[in-house]
Design an enzyme around this catalytic site. Structure first.
Site: not given
Ligand code: AMP
Length: 273
Positions: A147, A144, A34, A183-184
């Site tokens: 995803d 990111g 993030h 996060s998981r």
């Molecule tokens: P999330 O909180 O998991 O929904 O992720 C929020 C944003 O952070 C999304 O655009 C994800 O693709 C991005 N993201 C999550 N993990 C990573 C990572 N390891 N590297 C880069 N971006 C990430």
């Protein structure tokens, strides 16, 4: 750093911000992945908005909506230290009404890969991202590459609905051992974490084969499946950047995607070639 929960208040507040706005939507439990999105948003804009919202409409029945990691206090600190200007932390009641107009993920690309095991997931994602983008009305929004299917569908939505925002893809950030940050990952035991490394190893295997000039998708996928064994594989797929199947890797236009189950945790990763 300003913190606001109410979507209308965010809209009002941002009226006073006549600058380039960079937006990073998240579900919280923030990690280095993030942070790299936030950093890029800081570099490219005058004002950075981060949202933290665990969106109920993208979780299917029986998924981890209620147990999704929540770290509000730490997240606020991280955002403050990262120089975020506005942290938007809405709740479900503020974001959704009853009997709403909804968005439908595309019939094919929304229901393959992750959409196979999570039918309807991407409709929920598009619904909330549309709302968030309309509330914040950023110049650029950061997502990111990890995803990849989500990124693809959001980019498609922005095109299909003639939206003005620029969607900026950001590279995947990994732990030092190669595991893509998520996060998981907190759900993984130490042994599961070790098992999960097979996912990034399988992508390294794909890179090696391509470097040896083996571009044949079926052969690369077989080698990846062997590396992943005995994990339960949801999919291993080789697609072009338009999410169409490729028989052979096309350098500059390929994504190798993998999703596997480690214990009870679904982990995804991919490689952009
Ligand atoms: P999330 O909180 O998991 O929904 O992720 C929020 C944003 O952070 C999304 O655009 C994800 O693709 C991005 N993201 C999550 N993990 C990573 C990572 N390891 N590297 C880069 N971006 C990430």
């Amino acid at each position: 750093m300003k913190i606001i929960a109410n979507p209308f208040e965010v809209k009002e507040y941002l009226k006073t911000v006549p600058m380039r706005i960079g937006f990073v939507p998240t579900m919280g439990a923030l990690h280095e992945g993030h942070l790299s999105l936030i950093k890029k948003a800081k570099e490219e804009n005058d004002f950075v908005v981060v949202s933290i919202f665990v969106n109920p409409t993208q979780f299917l029945q029986g998924e981890d909506l209620d147990s999704y990691p929540k770290k509000d206090a730490a997240d606020k600190k991280i955002c403050e230290l990262a120089g975020v200007d506005l942290l938007f932390m809405p709740n479900a009641e503020g974001m959704y009404g009853v009997d709403e107009v909804t968005l439908q993920a595309p019939n094919v690309r929304g229901y393959v890969l992750e959409g196979t095991s999570r039918p309807g997931h991407f409709s929920g994602v598009l619904q909330v991202v549309m709302k968030l983008l309309n509330i914040v009305q950023p110049t650029k929004a950061y997502f990111g590459k990890k995803d990849a299917q989500q990124l693809h569908l959001i980019t498609l939505m922005v095109q299909n609905f003639y939206m003005s925002v620029e969607i900026v893809p950001v590279d995947t950030v990994r732990e030092s051992d190669g595991l893509a940050m998520s996060s998981r990952n907190v759900y993984l035991s130490q042994e599961e974490h070790q098992e999960a490394l097979k996912i990034s190893k399988s992508l390294k295997m794909a890179t090696q084969l391509v470097m040896q000039k083996n571009f044949v998708s079926s052969e690369i996928k077989n080698a990846m499946r062997n590396t992943l064994a005995p994990l339960e594989i949801s999919y291993v797929e080789i697609l072009n950047r338009n999410f169409e199947l490729l028989q052979e890797v096309e350098i500059g236009n390929t994504i190798v995607l993998v999703e596997a189950l480690v214990g009870r945790t679904r982990l995804l990763d991919n490689l952009w070639l």
